[in-house]
Design a protein around this motif. Structure first.
Motif, mmCIF file in Angstrom:
data_model
loop_
_atom_site.group_PDB
_atom_site.id
_atom_site.type_symbol
_atom_site.label_atom_id
_atom_site.label_comp_id
_atom_site.label_asym_id
_atom_site.label_seq_id
_atom_site.Cartn_x
_atom_site.Cartn_y
_atom_site.Cartn_z
ATOM 1 N N ARG A 184 0.840 -1.197 0.000
ATOM 2 C CA ARG A 184 0.000 0.000 0.000
ATOM 3 C C ARG A 184 0.876 1.247 0.000
ATOM 4 O O ARG A 184 2.076 1.185 0.247
ATOM 5 N N THR A 185 0.268 2.393 -0.279
ATOM 6 C CA THR A 185 1.014 3.646 -0.325
ATOM 7 C C THR A 185 1.279 4.160 1.082
ATOM 8 O O THR A 185 0.352 4.323 1.877
ATOM 9 N N GLY A 186 2.536 4.428 1.391
ATOM 10 C CA GLY A 186 2.901 5.018 2.677
ATOM 11 C C GLY A 186 2.712 6.521 2.642
ATOM 12 O O GLY A 186 2.844 7.152 1.589
ATOM 13 N N VAL A 187 2.398 7.109 3.791
ATOM 14 C CA VAL A 187 2.139 8.557 3.876
ATOM 15 C C VAL A 187 2.979 9.162 4.990
ATOM 16 O O VAL A 187 3.016 8.640 6.115
ATOM 17 N N SER A 208 11.561 2.251 -6.106
ATOM 18 C CA SER A 208 10.200 2.225 -6.670
ATOM 19 C C SER A 208 9.145 1.883 -5.621
ATOM 20 O O SER A 208 8.334 0.970 -5.779
ATOM 21 N N ILE A 209 9.152 2.651 -4.540
ATOM 22 C CA ILE A 209 8.215 2.434 -3.437
ATOM 23 C C ILE A 209 7.130 3.508 -3.463
ATOM 24 O O ILE A 209 7.437 4.703 -3.509
ATOM 25 N N PRO A 210 5.838 3.131 -3.416
ATOM 26 C CA PRO A 210 4.766 4.134 -3.447
ATOM 27 C C PRO A 210 4.680 4.898 -2.130
ATOM 28 O O PRO A 210 4.522 4.296 -1.065
ATOM 29 N N MET A 211 4.812 6.207 -2.204
ATOM 30 C CA MET A 211 4.772 7.044 -1.010
ATOM 31 C C MET A 211 4.198 8.402 -1.392
ATOM 32 O O MET A 211 4.475 8.913 -2.477
ATOM 33 N N VAL A 212 3.398 8.966 -0.512
ATOM 34 C CA VAL A 212 2.932 10.349 -0.678
ATOM 35 C C VAL A 212 3.460 11.141 0.511
ATOM 36 O O VAL A 212 3.160 10.818 1.666
ATOM 37 N N ALA A 213 4.264 12.155 0.219
ATOM 38 C CA ALA A 213 4.795 13.043 1.249
ATOM 39 C C ALA A 213 4.024 14.361 1.174
ATOM 40 O O ALA A 213 3.954 14.985 0.114
ATOM 41 N N LYS A 221 1.020 4.952 -7.251
ATOM 42 C CA LYS A 221 0.793 3.515 -7.395
ATOM 43 C C LYS A 221 0.768 3.034 -8.841
ATOM 44 O O LYS A 221 0.949 1.842 -9.102
ATOM 45 N N SER A 222 0.549 3.930 -9.794
ATOM 46 C CA SER A 222 0.382 3.507 -11.177
ATOM 47 C C SER A 222 1.713 3.127 -11.812
ATOM 48 O O SER A 222 2.755 3.706 -11.498
ATOM 49 N N GLY A 223 1.665 2.163 -12.751
ATOM 50 C CA GLY A 223 2.868 1.798 -13.483
ATOM 51 C C GLY A 223 3.982 1.392 -12.536
ATOM 52 O O GLY A 223 3.797 0.598 -11.626
ATOM 53 N N ARG A 224 5.160 1.965 -12.754
ATOM 54 C CA ARG A 224 6.270 1.746 -11.825
ATOM 55 C C ARG A 224 6.063 2.684 -10.649
ATOM 56 O O ARG A 224 6.111 3.905 -10.809
ATOM 57 N N PRO A 225 5.827 2.167 -9.440
ATOM 58 C CA PRO A 225 5.481 3.042 -8.312
ATOM 59 C C PRO A 225 6.634 3.966 -7.933
ATOM 60 O O PRO A 225 7.778 3.785 -8.349
ATOM 61 N N GLY A 226 6.311 4.950 -7.104
ATOM 62 C CA GLY A 226 7.338 5.869 -6.623
ATOM 63 C C GLY A 226 6.738 6.941 -5.737
ATOM 64 O O GLY A 226 5.519 7.049 -5.601
ATOM 65 N N PRO A 227 7.586 7.770 -5.124
ATOM 66 C CA PRO A 227 7.099 8.815 -4.220
ATOM 67 C C PRO A 227 6.578 10.037 -4.965
ATOM 68 O O PRO A 227 7.096 10.418 -6.017
#
Length: 574
Positions: A67-70, A93-98, A150-156
């Motif tokens: 899941r996306t980290g916040v 490539s880790i999903p994160m929202v800062a 989260k889409s495609g290759r994930p990232g922050p």
């Protein structure tokens, strides 16, 4: 309903299914923290000791769950303290929202107190970032940020919000999950630049491309799979196992690919690269087809590019076209979602029995450094194998960066995905303690064991305060060799043993440090002391620190010197 910008942030996070955020308050973000207080029953906030620890905790939360980290931080130094954590997530490539807050719009550009252009600072290390000047656009921006992460290759993704925007009010309409996806995707595609459209639209290989790739695999005599972290990210571990077993293909693993394929599977050859196994490196060197899946051909893997897999055709499967032909030219490629691509390949792959190639791999597996044999009162192989044998297979292992990280990859037998959390791309010392916090928060019923080098642990040991405050049963094992081990190893090999500034012959006493934070501390100088300390810590279901003393000259072997081919592999260092 009419809500403030700060309340809109909270509502949008809850819309996205976020249950936990990590962060540290400050003046510019106070409006959001006030709303967190009012909505504490709906959204949990974990207060860390430092913003960097919060960013690594959000990362650990994301890696262990998918899941996306916040993470939240205030302006100026609060925001810049996130930079290392954001870069760590970006490289892996880790999903994160800062979410950061800045000074008011009127104060922007005036060198105001704690003002920083954090979108400018983080532009190279985020998948995308936003500065929100209008409260009317805040909800749409947050929704886009989660979609992009989260889409495609994930990232922050970073969102910076001036303080007066968090105070301003506007109409807010909550959306259902289906409405959320449609609204965010539609807004992103129609209002953003072409690069955002590309992020949200994954390529789908044609039937001819899939058929050609399957024929390559079917016709090869000495195939090898080189499995990277993209397999875990795309949730394709089951498909990878089916592919390998159907065609009896050996599987070598990158550092980020560890835990994507069971170590106990006879087809697993272990880690590839600088500190990889003889079997993995020789298999790739002698293969006629290298199937690289979800990997970026790191310099720590390829060594000498002109000699890497030089007998093989290379089939590169990845969601990101930018990775194909970037470091190593691929003769063939399939661009698309890895899980979907392998699923389409599987029906076309012929069943193959074991062959002479598999027998040769098994012979290479027997070649291990003499240093693996016990010769000291306490030694790395014992530490990792004892922990592995003492815990369940779903236990999450986190590490810092250095020799202990390589020993974990070499000696710990991972069986399940998302159980090995480590900084691969950026190589961030100080990552693991925060990551262990995030993993334990996200998985309260799962054991988390954190291996730290004594050099790395000094960098973020302040997060012991967070572990103690939330009573997180994380067991921290400090693999204490009194040196910056990886750097010392290079000084030994390439700098004529000039150990410049790598010997750590000064404090703290890690047992006393643990006690100062109200955490149980143990020191182990031999196997029996370690067994007793670890068993006691595990049975207590409480946080613990074990200072495991090993020899200063324990080395990570095998080793291929940087930029060298496989035939330069070092098995022993006098």
């Amino acid at each position: 309903m009419k809500l403030s910008g700060a309340r809109i942030v909270i509502e949008c996070l809850i819309e996205q299914g976020v249950d936990t955020v990590f962060g540290y308050p400050g003046g510019a973000i106070l409006n959001i923290y006030d709303e967190l207080y009012k909505n504490s029953g709906r959204l949990r906030h974990i207060l860390t000791a430092h913003e960097q620890g919060a960013s690594h905790a959000a990362d650990g939360y994301a890696r262990s769950t998918g899941r996306t980290g916040v993470v939240l931080a205030t302006s100026g130094p609060g925001a810049t303290n996130l930079v290392t954590g954001i870069a760590t997530a970006y490289m892996d490539s880790i999903p994160m929202v800062a979410i950061t807050c800045n000074v008011t719009k009127e104060q922007l550009g005036r060198d105001s107190f704690q003002e920083i252009d954090i979108t400018g600072v983080t532009m190279p290390i985020t998948k995308h970032n936003f500065m929100v000047y209008d409260v009317e656009k805040l909800a749409a921006t947050i929704r886009q940020a989660f979609l992009i992460a989260k889409s495609g290759r994930p990232g922050p993704v970073l969102i910076d919000i001036p303080k007066d925007v968090t105070a301003a009010c506007c109409e807010f309409t909550p959306l259902t999950k289906e409405e959320l996806d449609n609204a965010a995707r539609s807004t992103a595609i129609t209002t953003q630049k072409a690069n955002i459209r590309r992020i949200l639209t994954a390529h789908v290989p044609s039937e001819q491309e899939i058929s050609s790739a399957a024929e390559l695999i079917n016709s090869s005599k000495r195939p090898v799979i080189y499995a990277g972290g993209g397999i875990i990210i795309s949730d394709a571990c089951t498909e990878l196992k089916e592919l390998a077993e159907k065609a009896s293909i050996p599987v070598s693993l990158s550092l980020m690919g560890k835990a994507s394929f069971p170590n106990s599977n006879p087809l697993c050859t272990g880690m590839i690269g600088m500190h990889g196994t003889v079997a993995s490196n020789m298999a790739v060197d002698k293969s006629d087809l290298l199937i690289a899946i979800g990997t970026r051909f790191s310099d720590r893997v390829i060594g000498a590019p002109d000699k890497f897999a030089h007998h093989a055709r290379i089939l590169h499967i990845d969601i990101d076209p930018a990775e194909v032909n970037k470091n190593i030219p691929a003769s063939d490629s399939l661009i698309g979602n890895i899980k979907d691509v392998i699923s389409r390949l599987l029906p076309l792959i012929r069943q193959k029995p074991r062959s002479e190639w598999n027998d040769q791999i098994d012979e290479w597996k027997k070649e291990v450094p003499a240093s693996y044999e016990p010769a000291k009162p306490l030694y790395p192989k014992f530490l990792f194998e004892y922990v592995h044998d003492s815990v369940k297979s779903d236990t999450i292992i986190t590490t810092e960066v250095g020799e202990h990280q390589m020993w974990a990859a070499q000696f710990y037998q991972f069986e399940q995905p998302r159980t090995f959390l480590t900084s691969g791309g950026l190589g961030t010392m100080g990552y693991g303690t925060g990551a262990a916090i995030g993993a334990q928060i996200a998985n309260p019923n799962t054991s988390v064991v954190h291996f730290a080098g004594d050099g790395s642990f000094r960098m973020n040991c302040n997060e012991l305060a967070t572990i103690q405050h939330y009573n997180l049963p994380v067991i921290i094992i400090v693999v204490d060799n009194g040196t910056l081990g990886n750097v010392r190893l290079w000084q030994n090999l390439f700098y004529e043993k000039r150990y410049s500034q790598t010997t750590l012959d000064f404090g703290p006493d890690f047992v006393k440090l643990a006690d100062a934070y109200g955490i149980a501390g143990y020191r182990a100088c031999n196997k029996e002391e370690f067994k007793k300390a670890f068993d006691t810590a595990l049975d207590s279901h409480k946080p613990a620190v074990i200072d495991a003393i090993i020899d200063i000259d324990e080395k990570v072997l095998p080793m291929i010197p940087p930029g060298k081919p496989v035939d330069k592999l070092i098995m022993d260092i006098p």
